[in-house]
Write an enzyme that holds these catalytic residues in place. Structure first.
Site, PDB file in Angstrom:
ATOM      1  CG  ASP A 221       1.443   4.373  16.267  1.00 34.80           C
ATOM      2  OD1 ASP A 221       0.878   5.120  17.099  1.00 34.80           O
ATOM      3  OD2 ASP A 221       2.671   4.163  16.253  1.00 34.80           O
TER       4      ASP A 221
ATOM      5  CD  GLU B 157       0.689  -3.830   9.631  1.00 34.36           C
ATOM      6  OE1 GLU B 157      -0.180  -3.270  10.351  1.00 34.36           O
ATOM      7  OE2 GLU B 157       0.600  -3.930   8.390  1.00 34.36           O
TER       8      GLU B 157
ATOM      9  CG  ASP C  95      -2.964 -12.602   5.111  1.00 35.97           C
ATOM     10  OD1 ASP C  95      -3.513 -13.595   4.610  1.00 35.97           O
ATOM     11  OD2 ASP C  95      -3.581 -11.546   5.370  1.00 35.97           O
ATOM     12  N   GLY C  96      -3.032 -11.579   8.336  1.00 40.27           N
ATOM     13  CA  GLY C  96      -3.909 -11.915   9.464  1.00 40.27           C
ATOM     14  C   GLY C  96      -4.793 -13.119   9.202  1.00 40.27           C
TER      15      GLY C  96
ATOM     16  CD  GLN D  14      -0.880  -0.772   3.686  1.00 37.57           C
ATOM     17  OE1 GLN D  14      -2.092  -0.631   3.775  1.00 37.57           O
ATOM     18  NE2 GLN D  14      -0.174  -1.479   4.568  1.00 37.57           N
TER      19      GLN D  14
ATOM     20  CG  ASP E 175      -6.947  -1.705  14.473  1.00 41.52           C
ATOM     21  OD1 ASP E 175      -6.056  -1.176  15.154  1.00 41.52           O
ATOM     22  OD2 ASP E 175      -7.739  -1.068  13.741  1.00 41.52           O
TER      23      ASP E 175
ATOM     24  CG  ASP F  21     -12.194   2.109   5.159  1.00 42.07           C
ATOM     25  OD1 ASP F  21     -12.135   3.276   4.754  1.00 42.07           O
ATOM     26  OD2 ASP F  21     -12.571   1.787   6.315  1.00 42.07           O
TER      27      ASP F  21
HETATM   28  N1  SAM Z   1      -5.356   1.293  15.396  1.00 40.86           N
HETATM   29  C1  SAM Z   1      -4.069   1.123  14.699  1.00 40.86           C
HETATM   30  C2  SAM Z   1      -3.040   2.111  15.230  1.00 40.86           C
HETATM   31  O1  SAM Z   1      -3.067   2.422  16.408  1.00 40.86           O
HETATM   32  O2  SAM Z   1      -2.213   2.562  14.424  1.00 40.86           O
HETATM   33  C3  SAM Z   1      -4.264   1.305  13.172  1.00 40.86           C
HETATM   34  C4  SAM Z   1      -4.410  -0.010  12.425  1.00 40.86           C
HETATM   35  S1  SAM Z   1      -4.725   0.275  10.726  1.00 40.86           S
HETATM   36  C5  SAM Z   1      -6.418   0.713  10.826  1.00 40.86           C
HETATM   37  C6  SAM Z   1      -4.900  -1.355   9.994  1.00 40.86           C
HETATM   38  C7  SAM Z   1      -3.593  -2.097   9.763  1.00 40.86           C
HETATM   39  O3  SAM Z   1      -3.900  -3.383   9.231  1.00 40.86           O
HETATM   40  C8  SAM Z   1      -2.637  -1.444   8.742  1.00 40.86           C
HETATM   41  O4  SAM Z   1      -1.385  -1.205   9.344  1.00 40.86           O
HETATM   42  C9  SAM Z   1      -2.517  -2.478   7.595  1.00 40.86           C
HETATM   43  O5  SAM Z   1      -1.222  -2.548   7.031  1.00 40.86           O
HETATM   44  C10 SAM Z   1      -2.878  -3.773   8.316  1.00 40.86           C
HETATM   45  N2  SAM Z   1      -3.441  -4.838   7.471  1.00 40.86           N
HETATM   46  C11 SAM Z   1      -4.189  -4.709   6.351  1.00 40.86           C
HETATM   47  N3  SAM Z   1      -4.508  -5.931   5.866  1.00 40.86           N
HETATM   48  C12 SAM Z   1      -3.951  -6.860   6.705  1.00 40.86           C
HETATM   49  C13 SAM Z   1      -3.927  -8.289   6.740  1.00 40.86           C
HETATM   50  N4  SAM Z   1      -4.540  -9.029   5.795  1.00 40.86           N
HETATM   51  N5  SAM Z   1      -3.267  -8.894   7.764  1.00 40.86           N
HETATM   52  C14 SAM Z   1      -2.635  -8.158   8.724  1.00 40.86           C
HETATM   53  N6  SAM Z   1      -2.613  -6.794   8.746  1.00 40.86           N
HETATM   54  C15 SAM Z   1      -3.265  -6.163   7.744  1.00 40.86           C
END
Ligand code: SAM
Length: 298
Positions: free
Chosen positions: A102, A122, A153-154, A47, A171, A174
């Site tokens: 973060d 993450e 990957d989650g 991204q 967490d 979108d």
């Molecule tokens: N609340 C968090 C903070 O304090 O910064 C923000 C989290 S942010 C909304 C969502 C995170 O999910 C991003 O860092 C993104 O890279 C990660 N993400 C997206 N798809 C993912 C996946 N399939 N597995 C794990 N992490 C993922």
């Protein structure tokens, strides 16, 4: 190219001032954030990652042009997504956050001495590294031996860890890019299987005002699996519409009967026992969305 390029971008106005524009197509609303400094900008394998200094929200993590968390109001989201599931379960030991960013939720979870393991999953290691550099030094959380940063990957992680966690905190950003798979029905089944027999999960379920389908889909998929499913709300100025939902699902423990004496709120800025209780009291239009969804099925 991300599937969001057309919706968000940085633009200079006619006075040369930089703005971040976040266009929410569903409600035809464009929200502008005035940028004082663009501190970091890169395209990771997953991204577009940027960190900006803003007039209104302090420093912000922005992914694919969408603000994720700010130093000004990030405490609201991170307190609400973490403390509520951790206090709903009477004695959680192992928690995993899917989506580290973060690591705000991890820092909130560290306030619970009873927790033995806090896994932060993450997918994008560059997000972790950029946040450490520009937002929160690793020392704020990596001094705690219970915290384990996992760059995976989650979806794969929950699939590979059946029956492992008392608490899951999803967490997710979108539904685009690497997060799309965190909205598919099979992901919810893997979440259910990844929890212990009395596990609790919270999933951020978007704005009830314009992400109606996200909220309905989250509730319906969780209702198909869990006996207890409850949506709660928080007012988050950073996000378009300012109102945000979280949906909690539980195999045994009901948040409205949680023992709030366990709530660690001495240094919270948003959540306390009264807010915990009242967050589950939904305005009628949100109750309709949640209940309607129940009749529509998954
Ligand atoms: N609340 C968090 C903070 O304090 O910064 C923000 C989290 S942010 C909304 C969502 C995170 O999910 C991003 O860092 C993104 O890279 C990660 N993400 C997206 N798809 C993912 C996946 N399939 N597995 C794990 N992490 C993922």
């Amino acid at each position: 190219m991300t599937d969001r390029d057309s919706l968000t971008c940085y633009r200079k106005d006619d006075r040369g001032i930089l703005w971040l524009w976040n266009y929410v197509e569903k409600i035809r609303v464009k929200t502008g954030y005035k940028i004082s400094t663009l501190l970091h900008y890169e395209q990771s394998p997953f991204q577009e990652i940027s960190i900006v200094e803003t007039k209104g929200f302090g420093r912000m993590l922005v992914l694919d042009g969408t603000p994720q968390v700010s130093t000004k109001d990030g405490f609201i989201y991170n307190e609400m997504i973490s403390h509520i599931p951790i206090v709903t379960h009477p004695d959680p030991k192992k928690v995993a956050m899917i989506g580290g960013g973060d690591c705000g939720p991890a820092r909130e979870a560290m306030k619970y001495a009873g927790l033995e393991q806090i896994d932060v999953v993450e997918i994008d290691q560059r997000v972790t590294e950029v946040c450490r550099l520009w937002l929160t030094p690793a020392s704020y959380y990596e001094h705690d031996q219970r915290v384990r940063m996992v760059h995976r990957d989650g979806l794969e992680w929950v699939q590979a860890h059946k029956g492992s966690y008392d608490i899951l905190i999803i967490d997710r950003p979108d539904p685009y890019g690497p997060a799309k798979k965190l909205y598919k029905p099979e992901f919810y089944q893997h979440v259910y299987d990844c929890l212990t027999d009395d596990g609790v999960v919270v999933i951020q379920s978007g704005s009830p005002f314009y992400n109606t389908s996200t909220l309905k889909g989250t509730v319906n998929n969780l209702r198909a699996l869990f006996p207890i499913v409850r949506t709660y709300l928080a007012a988050i100025p950073l996000f378009p519409s300012g109102i945000w939902s979280f949906t909690l699902a539980s195999k045994k423990w009901d948040p409205v009967q949680a023992d709030l004496s366990r709530l660690q709120h001495t240094d919270t800025q948003y959540l306390d026992p009264e807010v915990f209780r009242s967050a589950f009291v939904l305005p009628k239009y949100v109750r309709t969305i949640v209940d309607e969804g129940a009749t529509e099925g998954r």
